[in-house]
Design an enzyme around this catalytic site. Structure first.
Site, PDB file in Angstrom:
ATOM      1  N   ASP A 118      -2.537   2.950  -0.285  1.00 42.55           N
ATOM      2  CA  ASP A 118      -3.316   3.117   0.952  1.00 42.55           C
ATOM      3  C   ASP A 118      -3.011   4.451   1.629  1.00 42.55           C
ATOM      4  OD1 ASP A 118      -4.710   0.712   0.807  1.00 42.55           O
ATOM      5  OD2 ASP A 118      -3.116  -0.400   1.817  1.00 42.55           O
ATOM      6  N   LYS A 138       0.322  -8.929  -0.381  1.00 46.36           N
ATOM      7  CA  LYS A 138       0.857  -7.559  -0.369  1.00 46.36           C
ATOM      8  C   LYS A 138       2.352  -7.458  -0.050  1.00 46.36           C
ATOM      9  CE  LYS A 138      -3.338  -4.998   0.707  1.00 46.36           C
ATOM     10  NZ  LYS A 138      -3.818  -3.870   1.522  1.00 46.36           N
TER      11      LYS A 138
END
Ligand code: ATR
Length: 291
Positions: A108, A71
């Site tokens: 997210d 990520k």
């Protein structure tokens, strides 16, 4: 599933990737909408991440999700990164643009916000300070979501103070004060709070329990856990007993998939009871394997 000469492709890159629930999630939507598409797990070791991402357009992939440990590293590889992902310091979604360039984003924040909106529709940023337990990757997205919602004060409670300080300085935003609290003060830190969020992995199957006492938390406060195996953690069970509105972590996982899916497969999707049930079935298998 149908595989034809025109099948649209997306997937998830991770190392390892076998634990990921994203294939179950995206393939449910593919089936639900009868899309000629497939979403596949892509085990990619860290040293091959750049090569794998750069290959997406040549292979005809519409894009991919990223999970551990990719990520952060992907931020330096893709062609464009949206400002929110840059602020958080992590991205989880890649979209291949029409010209073959790669766009990175972090969904997210969207997942947390939409899940909260769905499961605790009465919660308002003005309800009081937000208490965030943990200062890791998940906490970064949640703090960003809470600053976007304009919560006045975020109390960041973390075992390692330096990590909390980094987070607070990276995610500083006008309208929100981020205060830092030692892990030992996680009970008094809940006084007057409007929302409590566990962003640590404590309470997850195979991890230690999250030892937290809710006696200082006002009754009106919403309690959120990002852990979703088990679905009702000890924290959520204790909160439910005290009459708090509770929000489990599964919804955040499901909602965060929406923006990528819609970009890759061109259909708007919803988080339904059937979807929760389908992903829960795969989680059940995961939970019993971990025990
Ligand atoms: P993620 O990316 O999923 O958020 P992470 O970056 O490893 O995972 O973050 C885990 C969080 O859980 C951290 O805030 C960590 O605290 P430290 O910053 O002190 O490491 C917290 N955490 C993990 N185990 C813990 C424990 N036993 N007690 C308290 N906090 C814990």
């Amino acid at each position: 599933m149908r595989i034809t000469g025109r099948t649209r492709l997306a997937g998830i890159m991770g190392w390892p990737v076998t634990h990921s629930r994203s294939p179950a999630l995206h393939n449910f939507w593919i089936d639900e909408h009868g899309i000629d598409g497939a979403y596949v797990p892509l085990p990619v070791p860290p040293e091959q991440l750049a090569q794998a991402l750069r290959a997406l357009p040549a292979l005809g992939f519409r894009g991919c999700n990223l999970t551990l440990p990719h990520k952060q590293a992907a931020l330096a590889i893709v062609d464009r990164v949206d400002p929110l992902a840059r602020r958080i310091g992590a991205m989880n979604t890649v979209i291949v643009a029409a010209d073959g360039s790669l766009e990175g984003s972090n969904t997210d924040v969207f997942g947390f916000r939409e899940n909260l909106r769905e499961r605790a529709p009465d919660w308002q940023a003005s309800a009081g300070p937000a208490v965030v337990l943990g200062a890791g990757g998940a906490a970064r997205a949640i703090v960003a979501a809470l600053t976007e919602a304009r919560v006045e004060e975020i109390r960041l409670v973390n075992r390692t103070q330096a990590r909390a300080e980094h987070l607070a300085s990276d995610l500083a935003a006008p309208g929100t004060r981020i205060t830092i609290h030692p892990w030992e003060t996680r009970t008094p830190a809940q006084q007057d709070a409007g929302i409590l969020v566990n962003t640590t992995s404590l309470g997850m199957v195979g991890e230690s329990e999250l030892d937290v006492d809710l006696t200082s938390l006002p009754n009106r406060a919403v309690v959120v856990d990002i852990v979703y195996v088990p679905l009702e953690t000890a924290l959520l069970a204790a909160a439910r007993k005290r009459g708090h509105q509770i929000v489990d972590g599964l919804g955040m996982l499901l909602h965060q998939g929406r923006p990528g899916f819609e970009a890759w497969f061109g259909r708007p999707v919803r988080v339904t009871r059937e979807l929760r049930a389908a992903v829960m079935t795969t989680l059940g298998a995961m939970e019993s394997a971990a025990r």
